[in-house]
Design a protein around this motif. Structure first.
Motif, PDB file in Angstrom:
ATOM      1  N   ASN A  86      -8.919  11.271   5.262  1.00  0.00           N
ATOM      2  CA  ASN A  86      -9.995  10.029   5.617  1.00  0.00           C
ATOM      3  C   ASN A  86     -10.454   9.718   3.943  1.00  0.00           C
ATOM      4  OD1 ASN A  86     -12.806  10.316   5.452  1.00  0.00           O
ATOM      5  ND2 ASN A  86     -13.238  12.078   3.805  1.00  0.00           N
ATOM      6  N   ILE A  87     -10.961   8.534   5.536  1.00  0.00           N
ATOM      7  CA  ILE A  87     -11.387   6.991   4.359  1.00  0.00           C
ATOM      8  C   ILE A  87     -13.265   7.044   5.130  1.00  0.00           C
ATOM      9  CG2 ILE A  87      -9.017   5.529   4.419  1.00  0.00           C
ATOM     10  CD1 ILE A  87     -10.073   4.051   6.428  1.00  0.00           C
TER      11      ILE A  87
ATOM     12  N   ARG B 269     -15.312   1.426   5.907  1.00  0.00           N
ATOM     13  CA  ARG B 269     -13.901   1.593   5.947  1.00  0.00           C
ATOM     14  C   ARG B 269     -13.127   1.178   7.145  1.00  0.00           C
ATOM     15  NH1 ARG B 269     -11.914  -0.694   0.835  1.00  0.00           N
ATOM     16  NH2 ARG B 269     -12.767  -0.186  -1.251  1.00  0.00           N
TER      17      ARG B 269
ATOM     18  N   ASP C  11     -11.523  -9.871   5.663  1.00  0.00           N
ATOM     19  CA  ASP C  11     -11.514  -8.558   4.927  1.00  0.00           C
ATOM     20  C   ASP C  11     -11.589  -7.189   5.821  1.00  0.00           C
ATOM     21  OD1 ASP C  11     -13.077 -10.685   3.543  1.00  0.00           O
ATOM     22  OD2 ASP C  11     -15.087  -9.701   3.404  1.00  0.00           O
TER      23      ASP C  11
ATOM     24  N   TYR D  82      -8.971  -6.916   7.619  1.00  0.00           N
ATOM     25  CA  TYR D  82      -7.852  -6.270   7.671  1.00  0.00           C
ATOM     26  C   TYR D  82      -7.747  -5.837   5.820  1.00  0.00           C
ATOM     27  CZ  TYR D  82      -2.158  -7.281   6.115  1.00  0.00           C
ATOM     28  OH  TYR D  82      -0.771  -6.986   6.221  1.00  0.00           O
ATOM     29  N   GLY D  83      -8.133  -6.272   4.760  1.00  0.00           N
ATOM     30  CA  GLY D  83      -8.088  -5.397   3.902  1.00  0.00           C
ATOM     31  C   GLY D  83      -8.480  -4.100   4.343  1.00  0.00           C
ATOM     32  N   GLU D  84      -8.907  -3.727   4.671  1.00  0.00           N
ATOM     33  CA  GLU D  84      -9.817  -2.504   5.168  1.00  0.00           C
ATOM     34  C   GLU D  84      -8.888  -1.083   5.382  1.00  0.00           C
ATOM     35  OE1 GLU D  84     -11.886  -1.258   3.787  1.00  0.00           O
ATOM     36  OE2 GLU D  84     -13.811  -3.326   3.275  1.00  0.00           O
TER      37      GLU D  84
ATOM     38  N   THR E 177      -5.494  -2.435   5.361  1.00  0.00           N
ATOM     39  CA  THR E 177      -4.786  -1.801   4.462  1.00  0.00           C
ATOM     40  C   THR E 177      -4.988  -0.342   3.650  1.00  0.00           C
ATOM     41  OG1 THR E 177      -4.190  -4.772   4.295  1.00  0.00           O
ATOM     42  CG2 THR E 177      -3.471  -3.642   2.434  1.00  0.00           C
ATOM     43  N   PHE E 178      -5.990  -0.903   3.414  1.00  0.00           N
ATOM     44  CA  PHE E 178      -6.279   0.477   2.526  1.00  0.00           C
ATOM     45  C   PHE E 178      -5.854   1.801   2.540  1.00  0.00           C
ATOM     46  CE2 PHE E 178      -9.298   3.422   0.973  1.00  0.00           C
ATOM     47  CZ  PHE E 178      -9.682   3.220   0.218  1.00  0.00           C
TER      48      PHE E 178
ATOM     49  N   ARG F  88      -2.485   1.573   3.119  1.00  0.00           N
ATOM     50  CA  ARG F  88      -2.148   2.423   1.573  1.00  0.00           C
ATOM     51  C   ARG F  88      -2.323   3.869   1.132  1.00  0.00           C
ATOM     52  NH1 ARG F  88       1.678   0.388  -2.022  1.00  0.00           N
ATOM     53  NH2 ARG F  88       1.769  -1.588  -1.661  1.00  0.00           N
ATOM     54  N   THR F  89      -3.527   4.135   1.606  1.00  0.00           N
ATOM     55  CA  THR F  89      -4.117   5.616   1.051  1.00  0.00           C
ATOM     56  C   THR F  89      -3.161   6.473   1.445  1.00  0.00           C
ATOM     57  OG1 THR F  89      -6.446   4.940   1.481  1.00  0.00           O
ATOM     58  CG2 THR F  89      -6.256   7.701   1.537  1.00  0.00           C
TER      59      THR F  89
ATOM     60  N   GLU G  65       0.648   6.074  -0.133  1.00  0.00           N
ATOM     61  CA  GLU G  65       0.069   7.412  -1.870  1.00  0.00           C
ATOM     62  C   GLU G  65      -0.054   8.444  -1.510  1.00  0.00           C
ATOM     63  OE1 GLU G  65      -0.795   5.635  -5.354  1.00  0.00           O
ATOM     64  OE2 GLU G  65       0.608   4.441  -3.451  1.00  0.00           O
TER      65      GLU G  65
ATOM     66  N   MET H 116       5.006   0.416   2.210  1.00  0.00           N
ATOM     67  CA  MET H 116       4.895   0.872   1.372  1.00  0.00           C
ATOM     68  C   MET H 116       4.678   2.015   0.185  1.00  0.00           C
ATOM     69  SD  MET H 116       0.769   0.243   2.855  1.00  0.00           S
ATOM     70  CE  MET H 116      -0.536  -1.511   2.653  1.00  0.00           C
TER      71      MET H 116
ATOM     72  N   PRO I  75      -5.529   1.792  -3.475  1.00  0.00           N
ATOM     73  CA  PRO I  75      -5.519   1.205  -2.306  1.00  0.00           C
ATOM     74  C   PRO I  75      -6.294   0.303  -2.624  1.00  0.00           C
ATOM     75  CG  PRO I  75      -5.129   3.805  -2.040  1.00  0.00           C
ATOM     76  CD  PRO I  75      -5.357   3.466  -3.303  1.00  0.00           C
TER      77      PRO I  75
ATOM     78  N   GLU J 213      -5.640  -2.453  -3.874  1.00  0.00           N
ATOM     79  CA  GLU J 213      -4.960  -3.818  -3.230  1.00  0.00           C
ATOM     80  C   GLU J 213      -6.096  -4.234  -1.980  1.00  0.00           C
ATOM     81  OE1 GLU J 213      -1.581  -1.837  -1.767  1.00  0.00           O
ATOM     82  OE2 GLU J 213      -1.101  -3.099  -0.469  1.00  0.00           O
ATOM     83  N   SER J 214      -6.410  -3.301  -1.016  1.00  0.00           N
ATOM     84  CA  SER J 214      -7.427  -3.457  -0.297  1.00  0.00           C
ATOM     85  C   SER J 214      -8.510  -4.769  -1.378  1.00  0.00           C
ATOM     86  CB  SER J 214      -8.608  -2.426  -0.206  1.00  0.00           C
ATOM     87  OG  SER J 214      -9.291  -3.577   0.876  1.00  0.00           O
TER      88      SER J 214
ATOM     89  N   VAL K 158      -6.791  -8.311  -1.346  1.00  0.00           N
ATOM     90  CA  VAL K 158      -6.073  -8.765  -0.222  1.00  0.00           C
ATOM     91  C   VAL K 158      -7.124  -9.684  -0.119  1.00  0.00           C
ATOM     92  CG1 VAL K 158      -5.931  -8.204   2.113  1.00  0.00           C
ATOM     93  CG2 VAL K 158      -4.496  -7.195   0.600  1.00  0.00           C
ATOM     94  N   LYS K 159      -8.748  -9.202  -0.314  1.00  0.00           N
ATOM     95  CA  LYS K 159     -10.235 -10.184   0.350  1.00  0.00           C
ATOM     96  C   LYS K 159     -10.411 -10.441  -0.426  1.00  0.00           C
ATOM     97  CE  LYS K 159     -12.257  -6.184   1.567  1.00  0.00           C
ATOM     98  NZ  LYS K 159     -13.120  -4.694   1.835  1.00  0.00           N
TER      99      LYS K 159
ATOM    100  N   THR L 273       5.653  -2.478  -4.009  1.00  0.00           N
ATOM    101  CA  THR L 273       6.185  -0.892  -5.027  1.00  0.00           C
ATOM    102  C   THR L 273       6.961  -1.334  -5.840  1.00  0.00           C
ATOM    103  OG1 THR L 273       4.509   0.514  -4.144  1.00  0.00           O
ATOM    104  CG2 THR L 273       4.980   1.041  -5.966  1.00  0.00           C
TER     105      THR L 273
ATOM    106  N   SER M 174     -10.202   7.921  -2.575  1.00  0.00           N
ATOM    107  CA  SER M 174     -11.086   8.806  -1.122  1.00  0.00           C
ATOM    108  C   SER M 174      -9.525   9.506  -0.847  1.00  0.00           C
ATOM    109  CB  SER M 174     -10.481   7.455  -0.114  1.00  0.00           C
ATOM    110  OG  SER M 174      -9.254   6.995  -0.392  1.00  0.00           O
ATOM    111  N   ARG M 175      -9.772  10.703   0.246  1.00  0.00           N
ATOM    112  CA  ARG M 175      -8.611  11.912  -0.048  1.00  0.00           C
ATOM    113  C   ARG M 175      -7.120  11.002   0.768  1.00  0.00           C
ATOM    114  NH1 ARG M 175      -9.061  15.100   5.213  1.00  0.00           N
ATOM    115  NH2 ARG M 175     -11.578  14.952   4.830  1.00  0.00           N
ATOM    116  N   GLY M 176      -6.304  11.914   0.178  1.00  0.00           N
ATOM    117  CA  GLY M 176      -4.961  10.567   0.375  1.00  0.00           C
ATOM    118  C   GLY M 176      -4.530  10.262  -0.448  1.00  0.00           C
TER     119      GLY M 176
ATOM    120  N   VAL N 251      -2.394   9.521  -3.895  1.00  0.00           N
ATOM    121  CA  VAL N 251      -1.900  10.501  -5.245  1.00  0.00           C
ATOM    122  C   VAL N 251      -1.887  11.563  -5.593  1.00  0.00           C
ATOM    123  CG1 VAL N 251      -0.769   9.179  -7.115  1.00  0.00           C
ATOM    124  CG2 VAL N 251       1.022  10.577  -5.942  1.00  0.00           C
TER     125      VAL N 251
END
Lengths: 458, 262
Positions: free
Chosen positions: A95-96, A100, A131, A133-135, A137-138, A141-142, A145, A172, B177, B180-181, B184-185, B204, B249-251, B253
């Motif tokens: 979930n994000i 984002r 920006d 693309y930043g999301e 990436t978010f 990466r989420t 992880e 990643m 996350p 990194e986000s 990037v911005k 990483t 956020s959910r997800g 580690v």
């Protein structure tokens, strides 16, 4: 080979959980036991590849003892964090934040339209400096992880990542364990903006194997400069899931969708998306309507997970549907076009049975499993020559091919089948049915097992 | 009123000195962080650690003196032991120290092809003591890190001059996350100084609940942009690290392994 513990990753979740009306709490939000939830009321299976391909494959490989346990990570904002679906299969939902999600959605949409050749490559050349693309990436990466955390707990033997949106995941997670990436959409280097190349190469090279859906995409990826292994595995369906309903059932269903017994039905099964080219089919119907008064076009499908309120929330699906309705009206064939929206599997079986033939009018199509579905119902298919499945079609033998850029071409091919009183349609349908064998779950289990064996032994 | 027995005053002074040392250590650490905002965060962290060690050494010596213990002999012994260790371990220490500087400042990384003196090969390992090259003849050559730092290194990898690699260690409290986000911005703002074919890329290296080791790779457009881009990247790093502590956020580690639902 020891049974494997596998991490599956897709963008689209296997299950979509349904909201409760009037802001009340949905049952799934308070019921921790998935077994007590009901399909259709609390959740439904996502239409498309995850349900038709990935899930049956996972179930089969577990049943055959090749896979021991599957952890399936997908984007699913409105869902429980973890769902124990059945013994051996656990779903993990990412979930994000909605703000984002918008940026993520815009980026992946831009990648999708660019790769499909639907937008000028120059328009999106700076996509990876935005920006949004930043999301993107978010989100990735989420997901990465979460996968790393799960790997820490379950010590996976293999990472199997699907969907172009997930391409950065291999880089990643950074694990040395085997990683497979399945690229489901078309690949044509001419559509890839020059500034994207190094990043895409880095991401592709993070996998041990990249799997594509046709020989032409495999060649294209090599031409693009990818140094790693590329395998072609045709997408597949489980024929056991397809049934031929009784004629009475078919007629009842047809009537419910406004189809008369005398109508000649041309069927297009595709989600509501400009790349699917339903407008081409409407234009072809408009050309043929005066000569074939009983001709009717049935468009089955709604928006994708990205268009759904529980998903990425893009409005692409509904916008395209409105466009198609207006197009039919402007061409004077609104009464010849039926838009059914999403239908159940049994309804879909009925519509396949009822149609004279099917059309895949896409401007670009990763593969086109609906053609295989059509073949499983012994129905001929007219296929865009820019679909991956086109390499299985021998024009005039097991189907008909047309060029999506030629407006008259589709109408000509449709006319050929409409004028035919039986032999050609039957021959194409039967021949297509035989071709469909290369796209069945049975074949896929063998191909995927060999692929996994090679990856793990390498 | 409560009076402290005179015999206990040295203990009180000792305690006060330790407390003052802790405060000075904290202030010194903050000052170093402020002064080195444009430096690589790893260098800043090392300088902070060094500063703390020095402050605590001085503080402990003063505190021990307050207890009435003669520290002259202690100081002489520490100095002699230190000198002996430096003499005995001169070469390994030199290489160990050089590794630290090559990691941060040398213009090559594992995977690059380099020439050092009359030796050329692909860098396949940089360990605490040596940089290991694989030559074209399939031979392994271990170069002491001190030599790599002392001698001119020619990086033969195409486009190597464009590449800036920034090692980053993030504490576990930072949401990776989001970090990194935001990076990037932030780096997109200086994109005119960067090669548009190579967006910022985070790799990483290792990950644990306590920290993450990453490498940020940037490709500059012009050779003269290397230094300003590196300084700007380090500045942004520090800012974003401050900003992204604790968001999530959910997800993400789990900080501790959790039980698999049965």
């Amino acid at each position: 080979m020891e049974p494997l513990t596998v991490l599956l990753n897709t963008q689209t979740p296997l299950l979509q959980f349904l909201p409760e009306d009037e802001g009340r709490t949905a049952h799934w939000e308070i019921e921790p036991d998935f077994a007590k939830l009901e399909e259709g009321t609390d959740f439904e299976f996502s239409p498309g590849g995850v349900t038709r391909m990935v899930y049956p494959l996972a179930k089969r490989l577990i049943a055959e003892g090749l896979w021991k346990e599957v952890h399936w990570v997908a984007l699913n904002p409105k869902a429980p964090e973890t769902v124990r679906l059945q013994p051996g299969i656990t779903l993990h939902n990412v979930n994000i934040d909605p703000s984002r999600m918008r940026g993520y959605g815009k980026t992946k949409e831009a990648i999708w339209t660019t790769v499909h050749g639907l937008s000028e490559p120059t328009l999106s050349r700076d996509l990876f400096w935005t920006d949004d693309y930043g999301e993107y990436t978010f989100y990735n990466r989420t997901t990465a992880e979460l996968i790393r955390g799960l790997d820490h707990q379950h010590d996976f033997d293999l990472f199997y990542v699907h969907d172009f949106q997930q391409l950065p995941i291999g880089h990643m997670i950074g694990s040395l364990k085997p990683k497979i990436f399945r690229w489901h959409i078309p690949f044509d280097p001419a559509h890839v903006p020059e500034p994207w190349r190094p990043l895409l190469e880095t991401f592709f090279n993070a996998y041990d194997v990249v799997v594509v859906s046709s020989e032409s995409y495999r060649d294209a990826l090599k031409r693009f400069g990818h140094r790693g292994r590329v395998e072609r595995v045709y997408p597949y369906v489980d024929p056991e899931e397809y049934h031929r309903p009784a004629p009475a059932e078919v007629e009842t269903l047809a009537e419910a969708h406004g189809i008369d017994p005398s109508d000649t039905v041309v069927l297009v099964v595709a989600r509501m998306d400009p790349a699917k080219g339903q407008d081409r089919a409407i234009e072809a119907i408009a050309r043929l309507a005066p000569r074939f008064p009983t001709l009717k076009l049935v468009l089955v499908g709604n928006g994708s997970f990205s268009s759904s309120p529980g998903g990425v929330g893009l409005s692409k699906g509904s916008l395209w549907r409105r466009h198609l309705e207006k197009r039919a009206e402007s061409l004077g064939v609104a009464d010849r076009v039926v838009l059914t929206g999403h239908v159940s599997q049994s309804e879909l079986d009925g519509l396949y049975e009822r149609c004279a033939f099917t059309v895949l009018p896409s401007s670009y199509e990763g593969f086109g499993l609906v053609v295989v579905e059509s073949w499983l119902h012994h129905k001929p298919a007219i296929v865009s020559d820019r679909a991956g499945v086109a390499e299985l079609v021998r024009d005039g033998e097991n189907g008909l091919l047309f060029g999506p850029d030629d407006p008259a071409s589709l109408a000509q091919k449709m006319q050929r089948l409409l004028r035919d009183r039986g032999p050609l349609r039957e021959r194409l349908g039967e021949s297509g049915f035989r071709t469909a064998r290369v796209c069945t779950l049975e074949t896929a289990v063998k191909t995927e097992s060999r692929l996994l064996g090679r990856v793990l032994e390498a | 009123m409560f009076a402290i027995p005179s015999a206990l005053w040295p203990v009180v002074y000792f305690g006060v000195t330790i407390a003052v040392t802790a405060v000075i250590g904290w202030l010194a650490s903050l000052a170093i962080w402020g002064l080195m905002r444009q430096s690589n965060p790893q260098v800043t962290a090392a300088a902070q650690r060094l500063g703390l060690i020095v402050v605590w050494l001085v503080g402990i010596v003063i505190a021990v003196q307050e207890l009435g213990v003669a520290v002259d002999v202690l100081l002489v012994v520490i100095a002699l032991l230190g000198a002996a260790a430096i003499v005995a371990l001169r070469q390994p220490l030199e290489n160990f120290g050089a590794k630290y500087f090559t990691d941060v400042y040398s213009p090559f990384k594992v995977g690059d092809t380099v020439r050092v003196g009359d030796l050329a090969g692909k860098v396949i390992e940089v360990n605490a003591m040596t940089t290991v090259l694989l030559t074209e003849d399939d031979l392994l050559v271990a170069l002491p890190n001190a030599r790599v730092l002392r001698e001119p290194v020619v990086n033969l990898t195409p486009l190597a001059w464009k590449e800036l690699t920034v090692p980053i260690t993030l504490p576990g409290s930072i949401d990776l996350p989001a970090f990194e986000s935001d990076m990037v911005k932030a780096l997109a703002k200086i994109r005119t100084r960067l090669d548009r074919r190579y967006p910022p890329l985070f790799t990483t290296k290792s990950r644990s609940p306590q920290s993450s080791d990453l490498v940020l790779t940037l490709m500059v457009r012009r050779p003269e942009d290397r230094e300003p881009v590196l300084a700007e990247a380090n500045l942004r790093l520090t800012e974003v690290m401050e900003r992204t502590r604790g968001s999530g956020s959910r997800g993400t580690v789990p900080s501790e392994p959790v039980e698999h639902p049965s």
